[in-house]
Design an enzyme around this catalytic site. Structure first.
Site, PDB file in Angstrom:
ATOM      1  N   HIS A 136     -25.538 -49.260 -19.429  1.00  0.00           N
ATOM      2  CA  HIS A 136     -26.359 -49.500 -18.249  1.00  0.00           C
ATOM      3  C   HIS A 136     -27.677 -48.759 -18.431  1.00  0.00           C
ATOM      4  CE1 HIS A 136     -22.867 -50.149 -15.268  1.00  0.00           C
ATOM      5  NE2 HIS A 136     -22.261 -49.732 -16.366  1.00  0.00           N
ATOM      6  N   ARG A 161     -25.825 -52.045 -26.512  1.00  0.00           N
ATOM      7  CA  ARG A 161     -26.375 -50.765 -26.953  1.00  0.00           C
ATOM      8  C   ARG A 161     -27.184 -50.894 -28.252  1.00  0.00           C
ATOM      9  NH1 ARG A 161     -23.858 -45.363 -25.736  1.00  0.00           N
ATOM     10  NH2 ARG A 161     -24.864 -44.065 -27.250  1.00  0.00           N
ATOM     11  N   TYR A 195     -19.096 -55.486 -17.429  1.00  0.00           N
ATOM     12  CA  TYR A 195     -20.404 -56.115 -17.185  1.00  0.00           C
ATOM     13  C   TYR A 195     -20.834 -56.964 -18.378  1.00  0.00           C
ATOM     14  CZ  TYR A 195     -21.848 -51.759 -19.619  1.00  0.00           C
ATOM     15  OH  TYR A 195     -21.976 -50.706 -20.499  1.00  0.00           O
TER      16      TYR A 195
HETATM   17  P1  FAD Z   1     -26.961 -39.819 -29.135  1.00  0.00           P
HETATM   18  O1  FAD Z   1     -27.225 -41.165 -28.570  1.00  0.00           O
HETATM   19  O2  FAD Z   1     -25.552 -39.439 -29.461  1.00  0.00           O
HETATM   20  O3  FAD Z   1     -27.837 -39.715 -30.440  1.00  0.00           O
HETATM   21  C1  FAD Z   1     -27.774 -38.624 -31.320  1.00  0.00           C
HETATM   22  C2  FAD Z   1     -28.336 -39.086 -32.645  1.00  0.00           C
HETATM   23  O4  FAD Z   1     -28.491 -37.956 -33.495  1.00  0.00           O
HETATM   24  C3  FAD Z   1     -27.409 -40.053 -33.366  1.00  0.00           C
HETATM   25  O5  FAD Z   1     -28.136 -41.177 -33.797  1.00  0.00           O
HETATM   26  C4  FAD Z   1     -26.872 -39.227 -34.528  1.00  0.00           C
HETATM   27  O6  FAD Z   1     -26.555 -40.002 -35.670  1.00  0.00           O
HETATM   28  C5  FAD Z   1     -28.023 -38.269 -34.789  1.00  0.00           C
HETATM   29  N1  FAD Z   1     -27.622 -37.000 -35.422  1.00  0.00           N
HETATM   30  C6  FAD Z   1     -26.541 -36.228 -35.116  1.00  0.00           C
HETATM   31  N2  FAD Z   1     -26.499 -35.152 -35.915  1.00  0.00           N
HETATM   32  C7  FAD Z   1     -27.571 -35.237 -36.753  1.00  0.00           C
HETATM   33  C8  FAD Z   1     -28.052 -34.416 -37.813  1.00  0.00           C
HETATM   34  N3  FAD Z   1     -27.408 -33.276 -38.192  1.00  0.00           N
HETATM   35  N4  FAD Z   1     -29.183 -34.793 -38.449  1.00  0.00           N
HETATM   36  C9  FAD Z   1     -29.847 -35.950 -38.090  1.00  0.00           C
HETATM   37  N5  FAD Z   1     -29.412 -36.767 -37.103  1.00  0.00           N
HETATM   38  C10 FAD Z   1     -28.289 -36.416 -36.441  1.00  0.00           C
HETATM   39  N6  FAD Z   1     -24.923 -43.466 -20.909  1.00  0.00           N
HETATM   40  C11 FAD Z   1     -25.667 -44.224 -20.064  1.00  0.00           C
HETATM   41  O7  FAD Z   1     -26.797 -43.826 -19.690  1.00  0.00           O
HETATM   42  N7  FAD Z   1     -25.189 -45.430 -19.608  1.00  0.00           N
HETATM   43  C12 FAD Z   1     -23.944 -45.910 -19.998  1.00  0.00           C
HETATM   44  O8  FAD Z   1     -23.543 -47.014 -19.581  1.00  0.00           O
HETATM   45  C13 FAD Z   1     -23.129 -45.112 -20.874  1.00  0.00           C
HETATM   46  N8  FAD Z   1     -21.878 -45.515 -21.289  1.00  0.00           N
HETATM   47  C14 FAD Z   1     -21.146 -44.727 -22.132  1.00  0.00           C
HETATM   48  C15 FAD Z   1     -19.842 -45.120 -22.550  1.00  0.00           C
HETATM   49  C16 FAD Z   1     -19.076 -44.314 -23.410  1.00  0.00           C
HETATM   50  C17 FAD Z   1     -17.662 -44.714 -23.776  1.00  0.00           C
HETATM   51  C18 FAD Z   1     -19.640 -43.109 -23.913  1.00  0.00           C
HETATM   52  C19 FAD Z   1     -18.836 -42.227 -24.854  1.00  0.00           C
HETATM   53  C20 FAD Z   1     -20.922 -42.707 -23.518  1.00  0.00           C
HETATM   54  C21 FAD Z   1     -21.681 -43.493 -22.621  1.00  0.00           C
HETATM   55  N9  FAD Z   1     -22.954 -43.111 -22.183  1.00  0.00           N
HETATM   56  C22 FAD Z   1     -23.684 -43.877 -21.325  1.00  0.00           C
HETATM   57  C23 FAD Z   1     -23.504 -41.822 -22.614  1.00  0.00           C
HETATM   58  C24 FAD Z   1     -24.500 -42.017 -23.714  1.00  0.00           C
HETATM   59  O9  FAD Z   1     -23.944 -42.734 -24.781  1.00  0.00           O
HETATM   60  C25 FAD Z   1     -24.990 -40.649 -24.213  1.00  0.00           C
HETATM   61  O10 FAD Z   1     -25.202 -39.786 -23.142  1.00  0.00           O
HETATM   62  C26 FAD Z   1     -26.291 -40.875 -24.984  1.00  0.00           C
HETATM   63  O11 FAD Z   1     -26.039 -41.639 -26.138  1.00  0.00           O
HETATM   64  C27 FAD Z   1     -26.933 -39.553 -25.333  1.00  0.00           C
HETATM   65  O12 FAD Z   1     -28.123 -39.798 -26.044  1.00  0.00           O
HETATM   66  P2  FAD Z   1     -28.647 -38.746 -27.097  1.00  0.00           P
HETATM   67  O13 FAD Z   1     -29.881 -39.331 -27.681  1.00  0.00           O
HETATM   68  O14 FAD Z   1     -28.688 -37.405 -26.486  1.00  0.00           O
HETATM   69  O15 FAD Z   1     -27.504 -38.676 -28.199  1.00  0.00           O
END
Ligand code: FAD
Length: 378
Positions: free
Chosen positions: A48, A104, A211
């Site tokens: 979402h 996603r 959805y």
């Molecule tokens: P991430 O998206 O996890 O990105 C981190 C990135 O860093 C990744 O690409 C990874 O490969 C990279 N990385 C990690 N370590 C290293 C390293 N050492 N060196 C270089 N790169 C690295 N959120 C919503 O807003 N809406 C939703 O509908 C929703 N549904 C969800 C459903 C499920 C089942 C889950 C588990 C989560 C859901 N979320 C949702 C939460 C959402 O997925 C996360 O909160 C979001 O992805 C966080 O974004 P981020 O950029 O902080 O981390």
């Protein structure tokens, strides 16, 4: 205002990191994004993106594109998982931008395309960071290294940047798993049932959120929350099965049974979280998104918080310039901590939109409209 000479490195091109990169580049900063994955693929999951996020997408010119590929539900329905009774009908319109549900992988593609060519570097797994007080040395697993003036840790729940700041600590297993499956809408045509645009089915101790993930409504997606005492695997997810789903949701509504019957492939993911961190930055390093405040996904706002963080951090760096990163990081935390912590706690409690409530504190929020608070909220 900043000069554009200082170098900003972002670790992680996930949903928060890619948007942070694009926003900072639009603001004129020199930014590179380093991602450990060799490339991104279209894994089977939806997400979402609420009006609070779409307002930010407008700033990097991708809002229209995201809306054009998304399903745009008018309501979030909450229904009793067994009887089908409606528990709430929450309007998703009227918060200043569109509410989207989308694949996603498609979303991530659009976000990465918003980065300046040549600034997203795949296959760069951060292994070590050294903030020497003058700049930061960043070392990658492939033996290469770069220097930057500041580093943004957008590297997710197992963040290496967080570990550098606060020491190694595994996230907490919540005692819950999420099953995820994408179903072709063709498979649903044979049922004399209505498959609503955005509906959460609530049972006494479990739920299923459902959805569409495309504008054509040709993919229907479900994600569950189901109690599961321990996560016994080393991997990010494991395969599940139609049989396992049928047993987890035995006795549930015919629509849920139809979805399970139509499932070809389903995966099972552990849900982790962390307690609020004692600090969001130190020296030249700063955290955003799941690296900083991971949560159970039950409010569908985890990525949204990462993207709001990205927008606020950009706003603060525009205010101070990179040279005064310490002031920017303090401002950023002061203006994000309360909101992110509140969302984290409501999400973990899994009560959001169960009953008829007003969600405008979440969806009506505009990160650019809030006056900047200078006091530290910590
Ligand atoms: P991430 O998206 O996890 O990105 C981190 C990135 O860093 C990744 O690409 C990874 O490969 C990279 N990385 C990690 N370590 C290293 C390293 N050492 N060196 C270089 N790169 C690295 N959120 C919503 O807003 N809406 C939703 O509908 C929703 N549904 C969800 C459903 C499920 C089942 C889950 C588990 C989560 C859901 N979320 C949702 C939460 C959402 O997925 C996360 O909160 C979001 O992805 C966080 O974004 P981020 O950029 O902080 O981390």
């Amino acid at each position: 205002m900043s000069s554009s000479k200082e170098r900003i490195a972002i670790i992680g091109a996930g949903l928060g990191g890619a948007v942070a990169g694009a926003l900072l580049q639009h603001a004129g900063f020199d930014v590179n994004v380093y991602e450990q994955a060799p490339s991104f693929s279209r894994l089977g999951a939806g997400i979402h993106m609420g009006p609070n996020v779409l307002k930010i997408f407008e700033r990097i010119g991708v809002a229209e594109k995201v809306v054009s590929i998304s399903s745009t539900p008018s309501h979030w329905f909450s229904r009793d998982g067994i009887s089908g009774d409606y528990l709430s009908r929450i309007p998703l319109e009227g918060y200043g931008a569109t509410y989207c549900t989308v694949h996603r992988g498609d979303l991530q593609g659009i976000q990465c395309d918003a980065l300046q060519p040549g600034t997203l570097h795949f296959g760069k797994k951060l292994t070590r960071i050294d903030d020497n007080g003058t700049d930061v040395l960043i070392e990658f697993e492939d033996g290469t290294s770069v220097r930057a003036d500041i580093v943004i840790g957008a590297d997710g729940i197992n963040s290496r940047v967080r570990e550098t700041l606060l020491g190694a600590e595994k996230p907490n297993y919540s005692g819950w798993v999420g099953h995820r499956a994408l179903i072709s809408s063709d498979k649903l045509r044979k049922y004399n049932l209505t498959f609503e645009d955005c509906v959460k089915w609530w049972g006494p101790d479990r739920h299923m959120m459902v959805y569409y993930t495309t504008a054509r409504r040709d993919e229907y997606y479900y994600v569950t929350g189901v109690p599961h005492p321990a996560w016994e695997f080393d991997t990010a997810f494991v395969p599940s099965s139609r049989e396992e789903m049928a047993s987890e949701f035995e006795g549930y509504h015919p629509i849920i049974q139809a979805l399970i019957e139509s499932t070809d492939e389903v995966t099972k993911w552990p849900l982790f979280n962390r307690n609020p961190l004692p600090l969001w930055s130190s020296g030249r390093l700063v955290l955003l998104g799941d690296a900083c405040h991971p949560m159970k996904p039950h409010m569908a706002q985890g990525a949204a918080m990462a993207i709001e963080d990205a927008a606020m951090l950009t706003r603060c760096l525009q205010e101070t310039g990179v040279n005064d990163f310490a002031t920017a990081f303090g401002l950023y935390e002061a203006n994000r901590r309360d909101r992110a912590t509140r969302v984290q706690s409501v999400s973990n409690a899994n009560t959001f939109l169960l009953t008829q409530e007003d969600p405008s504190w979440v969806y009506g929020y505009d990160v650019y409209a809030e006056p900047l608070r200078t006091e530290n909220a910590a």
